[in-house]
Design a protein around this motif. Structure first.
Motif, PDB file in Angstrom:
ATOM      1  N   LEU A   2       0.853  -1.206  -0.030  1.00 59.22           N
ATOM      2  CA  LEU A   2       0.072   0.027   0.053  1.00 59.22           C
ATOM      3  C   LEU A   2       0.900   1.242   0.011  1.00 59.22           C
ATOM      4  O   LEU A   2       0.495   2.071  -0.708  1.00 59.22           O
ATOM      5  CB  LEU A   2      -1.020   0.124   1.243  1.00 59.22           C
ATOM      6  CG  LEU A   2      -2.376  -0.014   0.946  1.00 59.22           C
ATOM      7  CD1 LEU A   2      -3.157  -0.906   1.753  1.00 59.22           C
ATOM      8  CD2 LEU A   2      -3.089   1.353   0.792  1.00 59.22           C
ATOM      9  N   TYR A   3       1.814   1.103   0.799  1.00 59.02           N
ATOM     10  CA  TYR A   3       2.812   2.466   0.769  1.00 59.02           C
ATOM     11  C   TYR A   3       3.433   2.758  -0.566  1.00 59.02           C
ATOM     12  O   TYR A   3       3.282   3.716  -1.097  1.00 59.02           O
ATOM     13  CB  TYR A   3       4.015   2.020   1.676  1.00 59.02           C
ATOM     14  CG  TYR A   3       4.853   3.126   1.760  1.00 59.02           C
ATOM     15  CD1 TYR A   3       4.384   4.613   2.258  1.00 59.02           C
ATOM     16  CD2 TYR A   3       6.051   3.187   1.152  1.00 59.02           C
ATOM     17  CE1 TYR A   3       5.451   5.478   2.292  1.00 59.02           C
ATOM     18  CE2 TYR A   3       7.153   4.540   1.311  1.00 59.02           C
ATOM     19  CZ  TYR A   3       6.851   5.673   1.691  1.00 59.02           C
ATOM     20  OH  TYR A   3       7.444   6.460   1.543  1.00 59.02           O
ATOM     21  N   LEU A   6       0.508   3.855  -2.847  1.00 59.24           N
ATOM     22  CA  LEU A   6      -0.117   5.023  -2.642  1.00 59.24           C
ATOM     23  C   LEU A   6       0.776   6.167  -2.201  1.00 59.24           C
ATOM     24  O   LEU A   6       0.187   7.321  -2.046  1.00 59.24           O
ATOM     25  CB  LEU A   6      -1.441   4.953  -1.992  1.00 59.24           C
ATOM     26  CG  LEU A   6      -2.408   3.665  -2.126  1.00 59.24           C
ATOM     27  CD1 LEU A   6      -3.393   3.553  -1.131  1.00 59.24           C
ATOM     28  CD2 LEU A   6      -2.844   4.279  -3.526  1.00 59.24           C
ATOM     29  N   SER A   7       1.983   5.982  -2.073  1.00 54.42           N
ATOM     30  CA  SER A   7       2.842   7.281  -1.506  1.00 54.42           C
ATOM     31  C   SER A   7       3.122   8.226  -2.732  1.00 54.42           C
ATOM     32  O   SER A   7       3.049   7.969  -3.651  1.00 54.42           O
ATOM     33  CB  SER A   7       4.160   6.719  -1.129  1.00 54.42           C
ATOM     34  OG  SER A   7       4.905   6.000  -2.043  1.00 54.42           O
ATOM     35  N   THR A  66      -6.618   0.674  -5.774  1.00 59.25           N
ATOM     36  CA  THR A  66      -5.348   1.521  -5.585  1.00 59.25           C
ATOM     37  C   THR A  66      -5.308   2.307  -6.959  1.00 59.25           C
ATOM     38  O   THR A  66      -4.874   3.478  -6.608  1.00 59.25           O
ATOM     39  CB  THR A  66      -4.022   0.658  -5.470  1.00 59.25           C
ATOM     40  OG1 THR A  66      -3.930  -0.564  -6.581  1.00 59.25           O
ATOM     41  CG2 THR A  66      -4.007  -0.203  -4.005  1.00 59.25           C
ATOM     42  N   GLU A  67      -5.480   1.735  -8.050  1.00 59.76           N
ATOM     43  CA  GLU A  67      -5.519   2.767  -9.317  1.00 59.76           C
ATOM     44  C   GLU A  67      -6.685   3.918  -9.032  1.00 59.76           C
ATOM     45  O   GLU A  67      -6.346   5.131  -9.525  1.00 59.76           O
ATOM     46  CB  GLU A  67      -5.728   1.935 -10.414  1.00 59.76           C
ATOM     47  CG  GLU A  67      -4.872   0.862 -10.635  1.00 59.76           C
ATOM     48  CD  GLU A  67      -3.286   1.525 -10.884  1.00 59.76           C
ATOM     49  OE1 GLU A  67      -3.308   2.741 -11.268  1.00 59.76           O
ATOM     50  OE2 GLU A  67      -2.216   1.015 -10.222  1.00 59.76           O
ATOM     51  N   VAL A  69      -7.809   5.228  -6.301  1.00 54.07           N
ATOM     52  CA  VAL A  69      -7.311   6.230  -5.149  1.00 54.07           C
ATOM     53  C   VAL A  69      -6.048   7.031  -5.869  1.00 54.07           C
ATOM     54  O   VAL A  69      -6.001   8.063  -5.554  1.00 54.07           O
ATOM     55  CB  VAL A  69      -6.754   5.605  -4.034  1.00 54.07           C
ATOM     56  CG1 VAL A  69      -6.069   6.502  -3.167  1.00 54.07           C
ATOM     57  CG2 VAL A  69      -7.990   4.744  -3.293  1.00 54.07           C
ATOM     58  N   GLN A  70      -5.218   6.247  -6.828  1.00 56.70           N
ATOM     59  CA  GLN A  70      -4.121   7.168  -7.266  1.00 56.70           C
ATOM     60  C   GLN A  70      -4.661   8.116  -8.088  1.00 56.70           C
ATOM     61  O   GLN A  70      -3.968   9.000  -8.252  1.00 56.70           O
ATOM     62  CB  GLN A  70      -3.368   6.110  -8.136  1.00 56.70           C
ATOM     63  CG  GLN A  70      -2.228   5.288  -7.324  1.00 56.70           C
ATOM     64  CD  GLN A  70      -1.515   4.270  -8.101  1.00 56.70           C
ATOM     65  OE1 GLN A  70      -1.442   4.305  -9.311  1.00 56.70           O
ATOM     66  NE2 GLN A  70      -0.767   3.503  -7.465  1.00 56.70           N
ATOM     67  N   LEU A  73      -4.959  11.253  -6.111  1.00 50.67           N
ATOM     68  CA  LEU A  73      -3.813  11.819  -5.278  1.00 50.67           C
ATOM     69  C   LEU A  73      -2.937  12.691  -6.042  1.00 50.67           C
ATOM     70  O   LEU A  73      -2.853  12.308  -7.198  1.00 50.67           O
ATOM     71  CB  LEU A  73      -2.934  10.607  -4.670  1.00 50.67           C
ATOM     72  CG  LEU A  73      -3.149   9.570  -3.749  1.00 50.67           C
ATOM     73  CD1 LEU A  73      -2.495   8.521  -3.710  1.00 50.67           C
ATOM     74  CD2 LEU A  73      -3.828  10.289  -2.505  1.00 50.67           C
ATOM     75  N   ARG A  76       0.190  11.669  -8.402  1.00 44.10           N
ATOM     76  CA  ARG A  76       0.042  10.446  -8.841  1.00 44.10           C
ATOM     77  C   ARG A  76      -1.003  10.217 -10.190  1.00 44.10           C
ATOM     78  O   ARG A  76      -1.635  11.253 -10.195  1.00 44.10           O
ATOM     79  CB  ARG A  76      -0.591   9.301  -7.828  1.00 44.10           C
ATOM     80  CG  ARG A  76       0.518   9.229  -6.642  1.00 44.10           C
ATOM     81  CD  ARG A  76       1.758   8.729  -6.979  1.00 44.10           C
ATOM     82  NE  ARG A  76       1.587   7.418  -7.465  1.00 44.10           N
ATOM     83  CZ  ARG A  76       2.171   6.176  -6.613  1.00 44.10           C
ATOM     84  NH1 ARG A  76       2.885   6.418  -5.626  1.00 44.10           N
ATOM     85  NH2 ARG A  76       2.047   4.734  -7.274  1.00 44.10           N
ATOM     86  N   GLY A  78      -4.071   7.401 -11.878  1.00 43.21           N
ATOM     87  CA  GLY A  78      -4.570   6.125 -11.935  1.00 43.21           C
ATOM     88  C   GLY A  78      -4.433   5.604 -13.481  1.00 43.21           C
ATOM     89  O   GLY A  78      -4.631   6.334 -14.430  1.00 43.21           O
TER      90      GLY A  78
END
Length: 113
Positions: A2-3, A6-7, A66-67, A69-70, A73, A76, A78
């Motif tokens: 996750l780090y 999503l970092s 995760t994509e 959420v990216q 961000l 970042r 997706g």
């Protein structure tokens, strides 16, 4: 995982050695994750179809999440191709685990003789 997924990325992007490096990272992360997950969750002689379904299903949900959420961000983005690399890595990890289990069982039986 996750780090890493999503970092925030430093301005101008991260360190890049070749084009498509992020795809290799996605593939590798999910390969290793699914490989280890299959070895831990299914201790039988072979990986059951239920285990395969659960691992691939959770990988799909995790990859899409995760994509997504990216996409929101800062720094970042997706990318649906990253999600495809995640799923390809998941399948690869399961295949390697399946054949490794079969080989380890075969070797173990020969050692017992």
């Amino acid at each position: 995982m996750l780090y890493l997924l999503l970092s925030p990325v430093s301005p101008g992007g991260g360190l890049s050695y070749f084009e498509g490096q992020d795809k290799v990272v996605h593939f590798t992360l999910f390969s290793v994750w699914c490989f280890l997950l299959s070895l831990v969750t299914d201790r039988s002689n072979k990986i059951s179809s239920l285990t395969i379904t659960l691992i691939l299903g959770s990988s799909l949900v995790f990859a899409i999440s995760t994509e997504w959420v990216q996409y929101y961000l800062p720094g970042r983005s997706g990318d649906w191709i990253d999600g495809l690399c995640d799923m390809a890595g998941s399948a690869f990890g399961l295949i390697v685990a399946h054949f490794l289990k079969k080989e380890l069982i075969r070797v173990g039986k020969e050692l017992d003789k």
